[in-house]
Design an enzyme around this catalytic site. Structure first.
Site, PDB file in Angstrom:
ATOM      1  N   HIS A 156       0.831  -1.223   0.000  1.00 18.29           N
ATOM      2  CA  HIS A 156       0.000   0.000   0.000  1.00 18.29           C
ATOM      3  C   HIS A 156       0.860   1.266   0.000  1.00 18.29           C
ATOM      4  CE1 HIS A 156      -3.291  -2.720   1.270  1.00 18.29           C
ATOM      5  NE2 HIS A 156      -2.361  -3.232   2.061  1.00 18.29           N
ATOM      6  N   SER A 277      15.181  21.659 -16.290  1.00 13.32           N
ATOM      7  CA  SER A 277      14.000  22.476 -16.526  1.00 13.32           C
ATOM      8  C   SER A 277      14.442  23.771 -17.187  1.00 13.32           C
ATOM      9  CB  SER A 277      13.316  22.755 -15.188  1.00 13.32           C
ATOM     10  OG  SER A 277      12.573  23.952 -15.263  1.00 13.32           O
ATOM     11  N   LYS A 283      16.403  21.795 -11.016  1.00 12.36           N
ATOM     12  CA  LYS A 283      15.719  20.545 -11.356  1.00 12.36           C
ATOM     13  C   LYS A 283      16.565  19.543 -12.128  1.00 12.36           C
ATOM     14  CE  LYS A 283      11.187  20.671 -11.491  1.00 12.36           C
ATOM     15  NZ  LYS A 283      10.276  19.668 -11.150  1.00 12.36           N
ATOM     16  N   GLU A 290       9.622   8.639 -17.020  1.00  9.47           N
ATOM     17  CA  GLU A 290       8.257   9.135 -17.257  1.00  9.47           C
ATOM     18  C   GLU A 290       7.789   8.800 -18.676  1.00  9.47           C
ATOM     19  OE1 GLU A 290       8.256  13.274 -16.232  1.00  9.47           O
ATOM     20  OE2 GLU A 290       8.778  12.866 -14.147  1.00  9.47           O
ATOM     21  N   TYR A 317      -9.241 -13.824 -46.073  1.00  9.59           N
ATOM     22  CA  TYR A 317      -8.564 -12.528 -46.040  1.00  9.59           C
ATOM     23  C   TYR A 317      -9.540 -11.390 -46.309  1.00  9.59           C
ATOM     24  CZ  TYR A 317      -5.638  -8.553 -47.147  1.00  9.59           C
ATOM     25  OH  TYR A 317      -5.074  -7.300 -47.148  1.00  9.59           O
TER      26      TYR A 317
HETATM   27  N1  ARG Z   1      -1.234  -4.764 -48.311  1.00  7.15           N
HETATM   28  C1  ARG Z   1      -2.025  -5.927 -48.101  1.00  7.15           C
HETATM   29  C2  ARG Z   1      -2.082  -6.230 -46.612  1.00  7.15           C
HETATM   30  O1  ARG Z   1      -1.289  -5.736 -45.934  1.00  7.15           O
HETATM   31  C3  ARG Z   1      -1.453  -7.069 -48.837  1.00  7.15           C
HETATM   32  C4  ARG Z   1      -2.444  -8.130 -49.205  1.00  7.15           C
HETATM   33  C5  ARG Z   1      -3.277  -7.642 -50.314  1.00  7.15           C
HETATM   34  N2  ARG Z   1      -4.245  -8.625 -50.688  1.00  7.15           N
HETATM   35  C6  ARG Z   1      -5.353  -8.268 -51.321  1.00  7.15           C
HETATM   36  N3  ARG Z   1      -6.174  -9.204 -51.608  1.00  7.15           N
HETATM   37  N4  ARG Z   1      -5.638  -7.025 -51.552  1.00  7.15           N
HETATM   38  O2  ARG Z   1      -2.935  -6.921 -46.126  1.00  7.15           O
END
Ligand code: ARG
Length: 458
Positions: A156, A277, A283, A290, A317
Site C-alpha cells: 500500500h 527544466s 531541477k 516518465e 482474407y
Molecule cells: N497490403 C495488403 C495487406 O497488408 C497485402 C495483401 C493484399 N491482398 C489483397 N487481396 N488485396 O494486407
C-alpha cells in the site's frame, strides 16, 4: 500509380482511393523479408519443376540485385507502387524481363503478406528477447552487489517489512524472465509457414510446402489455407506480450521516479539519463522513466486496436487486416526503444544505500518480527499483534523506533521481553532470518542468484 491487377478494369483508380488503399509507406519495413520469401518460393517452384533451373537462377539473381541495390542506396522504394510486393515484382520484371512475370506463380499476396509479417515479427521477437536479456543482466548485476543493502519493503506504499535491494530487484528479474518466456512461446506457436495457401484455397500447382517451410526455418507448413491467410492471432499474442513488458517497465519506472524524488532520495539518476527544466535551475527530472511509463498507453492501444479490427472479419482474407502493420511496427519499435533506454538508465543508477537503510529502520518495519519474538516465547500471535500495536503507539508518542526503547519501557508494556529482543528485531536479523527460497535472507538470495545466472547463460 502502377498496379499488378489492371486487367479487368476499364477505368483508372481514383487517386484518393489509391492512396487510401496503398500500404507501401509502411510495408516497405519488411522489404527484406518479402524478397527472402520470394527466393524460397522460387527455389521450391524449380524443385517441383514448375520453373526451370534457368528461370529460377535468373529470378534469384534479379531478386538478389534488388536487395543489394536497396541496401546500398542505389534503389529507392517509391510510392509509385501500392505495396512492397508489387514494388519488388515490378522491379524484378524491369531487371530480368518476362521471366520475372513467373515469380508469382502459385502465390497470392494474401499468403505472401501473411508470410512477410510472420518473418518480420519472428525476427523482431529474437531482437526483443536479446534486449530483455541485457536488461536482466543489469538487474542481476545490481542483485549480486546488494545482497545486504537494506531497504523498506512496501505494501500500500506504506513501509511493511525490511528487505534488501537484491530482493526488490529480483522481483523485476522474475517479471522480465516471464516476458522472455512468453516471447519464446509465441515464437514456437507461430512458427508455421503460410506460403502455399494461395488466396485462400491453396493452389492447383504441385507445391512442396514442406520444402518452402524448411527453407525459411519454419517448423512446418500451416495446415489450413483459409486460416493461414486470415490468422493474426500471433500478432495479438505478441502485442499482448509487448503490453505486459511495458506494464512491467512502467511499474519499474514509477518506482524509479518515486525513489528519485526529493522525499525518498533512494536513488540518483545519472546526468546522462535525466533532463533539466527551462525555468527551474535546480531541477533534474526523470524524463526517461516518465516517457517509458507514458508510452505504455501507446502499446496497449495497439493491442486494443488489432483486437477490435479482427473481431468482425469473416473468413478468409479481408483488407481490414492491412491495419495490423503500422500499429505492430510502432509497438515493436516503442518496446525496443524503451527496454534499451531503461537498461541504460538502470545500469547507471546510483543507490543511496545509507538513506535506504535509515528508511528501513524507521517506520516500524520490524514490528512483525517483534510480534514473532513474543510468539516464540509462548504468546498467541493475535495477542502478540495487539501488544506490538500498543508498543508502536507508544513509540509514535515518544518519537522513537522499537529498538530505541529501553528494556524497562518494553517490560512495562509486557514482561515477556528480555535483553535478546534487541538482537531479534535488528534490521540484519529481520532480513537474515527470512531463509526460505524466494525470501530476502542472504543464503536464499545467493541460491536464487545462482539460478538466474544459469538461466542467463542461454
Ligand atoms: N497490403 C495488403 C495487406 O497488408 C497485402 C495483401 C493484399 N491482398 C489483397 N487481396 N488485396 O494486407
Amino acid at each position: 500509380m502502377a498496379q499488378l491487377w489492371g486487367g479487368r478494369f476499364t477505368k483508372e483508380t481514383d487517386k484518393l482511393v489509391y492512396n487510401f488503399n496503398a500500404s507501401i509507406s509502411f510495408d516497405q519495413k519488411f522489404f527484406r523479408q518479402d524478397i527472402e520469401g520470394s527466393m524460397a518460393h522460387v527455389k521450391m517452384l524449380a524443385k517441383q519443376s514448375i520453373l526451370s533451373e534457368n528461370e529460377k537462377n535468373q529470378i534469384l539473381l534479379g531478386l538478389e540485385s534488388i536487395l543489394t541495390d536497396a541496401e546500398n542506396g542505389k534503389l529507392t522504394i517509391t510510392d509509385e507502387y501500392e505495396d512492397i510486393h508489387s514494388f519488388v515484382e515490378a522491379n524484378l520484371i524491369d531487371r530480368v524481363g518476362d521471366v520475372g512475370k513467373k515469380l508469382h506463380t502459385g502465390r497470392s499476396r494474401n499468403d505472401q503478406v501473411a508470410l512477410d509479417m510472420k518473418l518480420y515479427t519472428r525476427h523482431e521477437i529474437i531482437e526483443i528477447k536479446e534486449l530483455l536479456k541485457n536488461l536482466l543482466d543489469s538487474i542481476l548485476k545490481i542483485m549480486e552487489q546488494n545482497i545486504d543493502t537494506y531497504m523498506p519493503g512496501f505494501t500500500h506504499l506504506q513501509k511493511a517489512q525490511p528487505i534488501t535491494l537484491a530482493h526488490h530487484m529480483g522481483a523485476y528479474f522474475e517479471m522480465f524472465k516471464r516476458d522472455r518466456q512468453r516471447l519464446e512461446d509465441i515464437y514456437n506457436r507461430m512458427n508455421y509457414c503460410p506460403l502455399g495457401s494461395g488466396a485462400l484455397a491453396g493452389t492447383t500447382y504441385p507445391l512442396d510446402r514442406d520444402y518452402t517451410a524448411q527453407l525459411l526455418d519454419f517448423n512446418g507448413p500451416t495446415l489450413n489455407s483459409m486460416d493461414s491467410v486470415a490468422d493474426r492471432d500471433y500478432i495479438i499474442e505478441l502485442l499482448s506480450a509487448l503490453s505486459t513488458i511495458m506494464m512491467h517497465l512502467s511499474r519499474f519506472s514509477e518506482e524509479v521516479i518515486l525513489w528519485n524524488s526529493n522525499e525518498y532520495h533512494f536513488v540518483e539518476i545519472d546526468d546522462a539519463y535525466s533532463t533539466g527544466s527551462s525555468i527551474m535551475p535546480q531541477k533534474k527530472n526523470p524524463d526517461i522513466a516518465e516517457l517509458v511509463r507514458g508510452k505504455t498507453g501507446r502499446v496497449y492501444g495497439a493491442l486494443m486496436s488489432i483486437l477490435t479490427t479482427m473481431k468482425g472479419i469473416p473468413l478468409a482474407y479481408n483488407k481490414d487486416m492491412q491495419e495490423d502493420k503500422e500499429l505492430t511496427f510502432d509497438a515493436i519499435d516503442t518496446v525496443k526503444g524503451c527496454v534499451a533506454l531503461f537498461t541504460g538508465m538502470l545500469s547507471t543508477l546510483k543507490f543511496n544505500k545509507d538513506i535506504m537503510k535509515t528508511s528501513a529502520m524507521k517506520g516500524f518495519t520490524n514490528a512483525t518480527d517483534a510480534a514473532d519474538y513474543l510468539v516464540n516465547r509462548g504468546v498467541p500471535f493475535r495477542d502478540a499483534h495487539g501488544i506490538i500495536g500498543k508498543l508502536v503507539l507508544y513509540c509514535i508518542e515518544k518519537d522513537k523506533a522499537l529498538d530505541e526503547l529501553s528494556l524497562d519501557e518494553l517490560k512495562s508494556i509486557n514482561p515477556v521481553f528480555e535483553q535478546d529482543i534487541f538482537e531479534a528485531i535488528s534490521l540484519e536479523t529481520c532480513v537474515n532470518k527470512r531463509i526460505t527460497i524466494g525470501a530476502p535472507g542472504p543464503d536464499a538470495m545467493k541460491e536464487v542468484i545462482q539460478i538466474y545466472k544459469e538461466y542467463l547463460r542461454f
